[in-house]
Design an enzyme around this catalytic site. Structure first.
Site, PDB file in Angstrom:
ATOM      1  N   GLU A  12      69.617 -13.512  19.822  1.00  0.00           N
ATOM      2  CA  GLU A  12      70.230 -12.491  20.694  1.00  0.00           C
ATOM      3  C   GLU A  12      70.589 -11.235  19.914  1.00  0.00           C
ATOM      4  O   GLU A  12      71.636 -10.626  20.120  1.00  0.00           O
ATOM      5  CB  GLU A  12      71.449 -13.061  21.415  1.00  0.00           C
ATOM      6  CG  GLU A  12      71.035 -14.144  22.389  1.00  0.00           C
ATOM      7  CD  GLU A  12      71.620 -13.978  23.766  1.00  0.00           C
ATOM      8  OE1 GLU A  12      71.984 -12.862  24.140  1.00  0.00           O
ATOM      9  OE2 GLU A  12      71.696 -14.990  24.454  1.00  0.00           O
ATOM     10  N   SER A  55      72.249  -9.798  13.019  1.00  0.00           N
ATOM     11  CA  SER A  55      73.399  -8.980  12.596  1.00  0.00           C
ATOM     12  C   SER A  55      72.956  -7.570  12.212  1.00  0.00           C
ATOM     13  O   SER A  55      73.693  -6.604  12.411  1.00  0.00           O
ATOM     14  CB  SER A  55      74.104  -9.641  11.406  1.00  0.00           C
ATOM     15  OG  SER A  55      74.852 -10.745  11.854  1.00  0.00           O
TER      16      SER A  55
HETATM   17  C1  FAD Z   1      67.158 -21.435  17.982  1.00  0.00           C
HETATM   18  C2  FAD Z   1      66.577 -20.179  18.545  1.00  0.00           C
HETATM   19  C3  FAD Z   1      66.630 -19.962  19.919  1.00  0.00           C
HETATM   20  C4  FAD Z   1      66.087 -18.798  20.459  1.00  0.00           C
HETATM   21  N1  FAD Z   1      66.060 -18.636  21.818  1.00  0.00           N
HETATM   22  C5  FAD Z   1      65.384 -17.597  22.361  1.00  0.00           C
HETATM   23  C6  FAD Z   1      65.205 -17.500  23.772  1.00  0.00           C
HETATM   24  O1  FAD Z   1      65.686 -18.344  24.543  1.00  0.00           O
HETATM   25  N2  FAD Z   1      64.480 -16.456  24.250  1.00  0.00           N
HETATM   26  C7  FAD Z   1      63.927 -15.520  23.441  1.00  0.00           C
HETATM   27  O2  FAD Z   1      63.266 -14.621  23.952  1.00  0.00           O
HETATM   28  N3  FAD Z   1      64.072 -15.575  22.083  1.00  0.00           N
HETATM   29  C8  FAD Z   1      64.784 -16.597  21.525  1.00  0.00           C
HETATM   30  N4  FAD Z   1      64.911 -16.693  20.147  1.00  0.00           N
HETATM   31  C9  FAD Z   1      64.295 -15.685  19.295  1.00  0.00           C
HETATM   32  C10 FAD Z   1      65.300 -14.772  18.607  1.00  0.00           C
HETATM   33  O3  FAD Z   1      65.890 -13.912  19.532  1.00  0.00           O
HETATM   34  C11 FAD Z   1      64.574 -14.034  17.465  1.00  0.00           C
HETATM   35  O4  FAD Z   1      64.275 -14.983  16.471  1.00  0.00           O
HETATM   36  C12 FAD Z   1      65.433 -12.918  16.885  1.00  0.00           C
HETATM   37  O5  FAD Z   1      65.518 -11.868  17.799  1.00  0.00           O
HETATM   38  C13 FAD Z   1      64.909 -12.381  15.561  1.00  0.00           C
HETATM   39  O6  FAD Z   1      63.566 -12.046  15.658  1.00  0.00           O
HETATM   40  P1  FAD Z   1      62.526 -12.497  14.523  1.00  0.00           P
HETATM   41  O7  FAD Z   1      62.758 -13.967  14.329  1.00  0.00           O
HETATM   42  O8  FAD Z   1      61.174 -12.048  14.896  1.00  0.00           O
HETATM   43  O9  FAD Z   1      62.994 -11.769  13.222  1.00  0.00           O
HETATM   44  P2  FAD Z   1      62.493 -10.322  12.707  1.00  0.00           P
HETATM   45  O10 FAD Z   1      62.601  -9.339  13.797  1.00  0.00           O
HETATM   46  O11 FAD Z   1      61.165 -10.490  12.054  1.00  0.00           O
HETATM   47  O12 FAD Z   1      63.595 -10.004  11.618  1.00  0.00           O
HETATM   48  C14 FAD Z   1      63.550 -10.552  10.297  1.00  0.00           C
HETATM   49  C15 FAD Z   1      64.668  -9.915   9.499  1.00  0.00           C
HETATM   50  O13 FAD Z   1      64.461  -8.506   9.415  1.00  0.00           O
HETATM   51  C16 FAD Z   1      65.586  -7.821   9.916  1.00  0.00           C
HETATM   52  N5  FAD Z   1      65.165  -6.605  10.621  1.00  0.00           N
HETATM   53  C17 FAD Z   1      64.173  -6.475  11.552  1.00  0.00           C
HETATM   54  N6  FAD Z   1      64.103  -5.201  11.982  1.00  0.00           N
HETATM   55  C18 FAD Z   1      65.061  -4.511  11.336  1.00  0.00           C
HETATM   56  C19 FAD Z   1      65.506  -3.158  11.348  1.00  0.00           C
HETATM   57  N7  FAD Z   1      64.938  -2.243  12.150  1.00  0.00           N
HETATM   58  N8  FAD Z   1      66.523  -2.798  10.542  1.00  0.00           N
HETATM   59  C20 FAD Z   1      67.109  -3.717   9.736  1.00  0.00           C
HETATM   60  N9  FAD Z   1      66.742  -5.013   9.669  1.00  0.00           N
HETATM   61  C21 FAD Z   1      65.737  -5.402  10.453  1.00  0.00           C
HETATM   62  C22 FAD Z   1      66.249  -8.800  10.867  1.00  0.00           C
HETATM   63  O14 FAD Z   1      67.624  -8.493  11.068  1.00  0.00           O
HETATM   64  C23 FAD Z   1      66.045 -10.115  10.152  1.00  0.00           C
HETATM   65  O15 FAD Z   1      67.026 -10.282   9.165  1.00  0.00           O
HETATM   66  C24 FAD Z   1      65.494 -17.831  19.597  1.00  0.00           C
HETATM   67  C25 FAD Z   1      65.470 -18.050  18.225  1.00  0.00           C
HETATM   68  C26 FAD Z   1      65.982 -19.204  17.690  1.00  0.00           C
HETATM   69  C27 FAD Z   1      65.873 -19.433  16.208  1.00  0.00           C
END
Ligand code: FAD
Length: 404
Positions: free
Chosen positions: A384, A387
């Site tokens: 969601e 941080s």
């Molecule tokens: C247990 C679980 C349940 C979930 N449930 C749902 C759900 O029901 N529906 C749904 O749609 N999604 C769901 N998610 C997905 C979740 O919302 C995403 O994993 C999350 O938004 C992070 O995206 P990512 O994993 O692609 O990380 P990335 O976007 O690849 O980020 C990787 C790292 O880079 C950092 N980063 C990325 N962009 C920037 C920026 N511009 N500036 C600074 N730092 C940055 C991030 O903060 C993070 O530390 C779930 C995930 C988990 C693990």
């Protein structure tokens, strides 16, 4: 407009106690087992449905509260019991938030109850936004929805990643790109009704924490849904796309982003429940455990940890309650929803880590619940909105500039 007050009313106090009793009597005793099994805890969710905690009426009642505090208060208690089971009970709420955020009144009435089912036959909802290459960057969605005018159907193709209740849900709400050239402004949300051919579960993820909550890929392979499943309706979507083309920006938020914004204080309350559980456990332990002939809490090094823990927990709760109240009474000014989720999730990770430290060797073993709480807390700095993303949202709100 309701005045902000941190004093709960009679109804709220009653709900708080009711949820606490369920969390204490049913959820917490089951937490270890379902964490180890790493399976969706159907019997517990069914029990929650029997008492009316899982269901559309409870959600409507909580959401209808003009002060906004009922939902975070209830959620804190539930997650105090266990976050994995708590998420199994609350997960459908994301789908219903997606539907109520953008859907027409008719769509809300048709689909929201189907996300919960009945007390005797529960159903589940899932909100499917994220993809392998689009988590934080939701404007990068690859899942496509194409309109078939001949049949008045939308055809959905793509793969969603990390979806809570993904594949086991009855109702899946799917955010897809309808106009890829417009990126985030060219997205729409669709309801995929129960039993629709072409939707299947991909891999189920094995996780670090909240292991009783089911998380999986959702594969959409030529999934055809009727035109009425487009949330908000075609006319509104066409107008939004036209405006986006004219101005380069429609001024409207991406559907996924507005859903997440509205649910952030509640997500913060989930993290808060875990933190409070860990704090209370560590406090009791520190008073009982003796080392060098005295309770370990008699050492300032331990007592000050606990003092910090409760101060941070109370600060988080105030931010959550303020955000929940603002969401109902006048709206956010400085991304207060993001502030509350950001603060509570970081506090939860820190507090649960300190709880392990206070329990020492015992804290590191699975005989005691604090290591589970630490694993559970970590998800809150990730989903969601991570941080980092919360701070990005806050930075943009306070500066009015597009901080990158
Ligand atoms: C247990 C679980 C349940 C979930 N449930 C749902 C759900 O029901 N529906 C749904 O749609 N999604 C769901 N998610 C997905 C979740 O919302 C995403 O994993 C999350 O938004 C992070 O995206 P990512 O994993 O692609 O990380 P990335 O976007 O690849 O980020 C990787 C790292 O880079 C950092 N980063 C990325 N962009 C920037 C920026 N511009 N500036 C600074 N730092 C940055 C991030 O903060 C993070 O530390 C779930 C995930 C988990 C693990």
């Amino acid at each position: 407009m309701t005045e902000f007050s941190a004093a709960l009313n009679e109804d709220q106090l009653q709900i708080q106690k009711w949820v606490h009793d369920f969390a204490e009597g049913v959820v917490r005793p089951a937490a270890h087992e379902w964490d180890e099994r790493e399976e969706f805890p159907y019997p517990i969710v069914e029990e929650a449905a029997q008492i009316g905690l899982y269901g559309v009426d409870f959600m409507l009642n909580a959401i209808g509260d003009p002060s906004g505090l009922t939902l975070p208060v209830a959620v804190e208690e539930l997650f105090w019991g266990d976050a994995g089971i708590g998420m199994a009970i609350m997960g459908s709420g994301l789908a219903t938030a997606g539907i109520s955020g953008i859907g027409t009144p008719e769509q809300v009435v048709e689909w929201v109850p189907q996300c919960y089912g009945t007390a005797d036959k529960i159903a589940l909802g899932a909100f499917c936004v994220s993809e392998a290459d689009a988590g934080s960057d939701v404007s990068n969605l690859r899942t496509r929805a194409v309109y078939d005018e001949a049949t008045d159907e939308w055809v959905l193709n793509g793969t969603k990643a990390w979806i809570t209740n993904g594949g086991i849900a009855d109702v899946h709400v799917v955010v897809a790109s309808v106009a890829p050239d417009l990126r985030g402004r060219g997205q729409a949300s669709f309801v995929v009704p129960p039993g629709t051919p072409g939707l299947s579960q991909g891999q189920k993820y094995l996780k670090h924490g909240i292991r009783a909550s089911h998380t999986a890929e959702v594969v959409l392979d030529d999934v055809r849904v009727p035109g009425r499943c487009l949330l908000g309706g075609k006319e509104r979507l066409d107008a939004k796309l036209a405006r986006a083309r004219e101005r380069g920006s429609s001024g409207e938020k991406q559907p996924a982003m507005s859903t997440f914004e509205a649910t952030r204080p509640t997500v913060g309350a989930q993290a808060l429940g875990i933190a409070r559980a860990a704090y209370e456990y560590a406090l009791d332990y520190a008073k009982e455990r003796h080392a060098f002939g005295r309770p370990i809490i008699m050492n300032q090094a331990i007592a000050f940890k606990l003092a910090n823990m409760i101060t941070e927990i109370d600060a988080s709760r105030l931010l959550i309650w303020r955000a929940a109240w603002l969401a109902r009474n006048g709206g956010y000014k400085n991304a207060e929803g993001s502030m509350s989720k950001y603060k509570a999730s970081e506090v939860s990770v820190r507090v649960t880590e300190e709880a392990i430290q206070i329990l020492g060797g015992y804290g590191y073993t699975r005989e005691y619940p604090v290591e589970r709480w630490h694993r559970d807390a970590k998800i809150y700095t990730i989903f969601e909105g991570t941080s980092e993303i919360q701070r990005l949202v806050i930075s943009r709100a306070i500066s009015g500039m597009r901080v990158e």
